[in-house]
Scaffold this active site. Sequence first.
Site, PDB file in Angstrom:
ATOM      1  N   GLY A  12      19.451  25.434 -54.141  1.00 47.73           N
ATOM      2  CA  GLY A  12      19.202  26.411 -55.197  1.00 47.73           C
ATOM      3  C   GLY A  12      20.438  26.717 -56.020  1.00 47.73           C
ATOM      4  O   GLY A  12      20.636  27.857 -56.453  1.00 47.73           O
ATOM      5  N   ALA A  13      21.267  25.716 -56.274  1.00 47.49           N
ATOM      6  CA  ALA A  13      22.558  25.959 -56.920  1.00 47.49           C
ATOM      7  C   ALA A  13      22.544  25.750 -58.432  1.00 47.49           C
ATOM      8  O   ALA A  13      23.591  25.695 -59.055  1.00 47.49           O
ATOM      9  CB  ALA A  13      23.626  25.057 -56.303  1.00 47.49           C
ATOM     10  N   ARG A  15      21.498  27.893 -60.574  1.00 49.58           N
ATOM     11  CA  ARG A  15      21.675  29.182 -61.255  1.00 49.58           C
ATOM     12  C   ARG A  15      22.002  30.263 -60.223  1.00 49.58           C
ATOM     13  O   ARG A  15      22.014  30.016 -59.026  1.00 49.58           O
ATOM     14  CB  ARG A  15      20.404  29.567 -62.014  1.00 49.58           C
ATOM     15  CG  ARG A  15      19.179  29.748 -61.112  1.00 49.58           C
ATOM     16  CD  ARG A  15      17.938  30.128 -61.888  1.00 49.58           C
ATOM     17  NE  ARG A  15      17.520  29.063 -62.774  1.00 49.58           N
ATOM     18  CZ  ARG A  15      16.678  28.085 -62.416  1.00 49.58           C
ATOM     19  NH1 ARG A  15      16.162  28.068 -61.194  1.00 49.58           N
ATOM     20  NH2 ARG A  15      16.350  27.130 -63.233  1.00 49.58           N
ATOM     21  N   GLY A  16      22.273  31.463 -60.706  1.00 54.07           N
ATOM     22  CA  GLY A  16      22.395  32.635 -59.854  1.00 54.07           C
ATOM     23  C   GLY A  16      23.503  32.563 -58.824  1.00 54.07           C
ATOM     24  O   GLY A  16      24.600  32.057 -59.071  1.00 54.07           O
ATOM     25  N   GLY A  18      23.727  30.836 -56.026  1.00 55.59           N
ATOM     26  CA  GLY A  18      24.091  29.481 -55.612  1.00 55.59           C
ATOM     27  C   GLY A  18      25.085  28.848 -56.557  1.00 55.59           C
ATOM     28  O   GLY A  18      26.075  28.240 -56.131  1.00 55.59           O
ATOM     29  N   ASP A  69      13.399  19.459 -53.450  1.00 55.01           N
ATOM     30  CA  ASP A  69      12.497  20.527 -53.024  1.00 55.01           C
ATOM     31  C   ASP A  69      12.727  20.674 -51.527  1.00 55.01           C
ATOM     32  O   ASP A  69      12.450  19.745 -50.761  1.00 55.01           O
ATOM     33  CB  ASP A  69      11.050  20.128 -53.318  1.00 55.01           C
ATOM     34  CG  ASP A  69      10.039  21.213 -52.949  1.00 55.01           C
ATOM     35  OD1 ASP A  69      10.372  22.101 -52.135  1.00 55.01           O
ATOM     36  OD2 ASP A  69       8.907  21.166 -53.468  1.00 55.01           O
ATOM     37  N   TYR A 163       7.083  38.631 -47.412  1.00 56.96           N
ATOM     38  CA  TYR A 163       8.442  38.325 -47.853  1.00 56.96           C
ATOM     39  C   TYR A 163       9.447  38.639 -46.756  1.00 56.96           C
ATOM     40  O   TYR A 163      10.368  37.849 -46.500  1.00 56.96           O
ATOM     41  CB  TYR A 163       8.771  39.120 -49.119  1.00 56.96           C
ATOM     42  CG  TYR A 163      10.219  38.990 -49.555  1.00 56.96           C
ATOM     43  CD1 TYR A 163      10.739  37.759 -49.945  1.00 56.96           C
ATOM     44  CD2 TYR A 163      11.069  40.096 -49.575  1.00 56.96           C
ATOM     45  CE1 TYR A 163      12.061  37.630 -50.343  1.00 56.96           C
ATOM     46  CE2 TYR A 163      12.389  39.978 -49.977  1.00 56.96           C
ATOM     47  CZ  TYR A 163      12.890  38.744 -50.351  1.00 56.96           C
ATOM     48  OH  TYR A 163      14.199  38.627 -50.738  1.00 56.96           O
TER      49      TYR A 163
END
Length: 281
Positions: A12-13, A15-16, A18, A69, A163
């Site tokens: 997940g790098a 954006r954000g 990561g 994924d 969650y």
Amino acid sequence: MTLQGKTLFITGASRGIGLAIALRAARDGANVAIAAKTAEPHPKLEGTIHTAAAAIEQAGGKALPLVVDVRDEAAVEDAVARTVERFGGIDVLVNNASAISLTDTPSTEMKRYDLMQSINARGTFLCTRAALPHLERAANPHVLTLSPPLDLQAKWFAPHVAYTIAKFGMSLCTLGHAEEFRGRGVAVNSLWPLTTIDTAAVRNKIPQLADASRSPAIMADAAYAIVTRPAREVTGRFFIDEEVLRAEGVTDFSIYAPVSGAKPALDFFIPDEVAASYRRS
């Protein structure tokens, strides 16, 4: 220690948080495998694996953008193999990829439940399993998972059971893997923000908190402090970002403050004693 010449595999790098961790490592001259799904621009989300790679290279690192994924076992194993082929190994695994849905039970469709379980808990387990043989050969191997302290109060479950189960599943991987890998010298820890962080997930899912959220840089600096410590001396811990940085001597957190100037809002899953201390500050 620094991360110069070290290889990080970050899910997940694109954006954000990561990406922020990747950019902090790049400043040392690290190699970063960007394992994320976004290869083409998304209408609601900034950044792709390619824009992230360009930013990492500009910051001084070397980047390998990989479409991954984390639910797909073959894709994860192939991405790990390509990372090792390109950079010679893996020193740090950052399990950052996560799915969020702050919905109660009647509002949570089973496909959304399955998505969160598959990305959060299963994805963390899968990526750790795939990277382990290479981490065992590293000089200072770390697994860092972005998941909360295990605080089993009902208040954390009642509003969004699905969650919470998925996020705590990531934390249970930390709890178990830290002990399982202790004799192998592989550190396994979790990191969680004291306050909400200004990410696409917050802006899209909890927009009312966006103006009271800190910069992702605080998580990047805390992650850097953890993974540059000797692996055999720090494992099985559930770190809070601000506490990590205070232990490093940081006292001024204004550089991470919300642009609005508001006091940062507490994140979910913060233990009561930590939350009480923050409110008094």
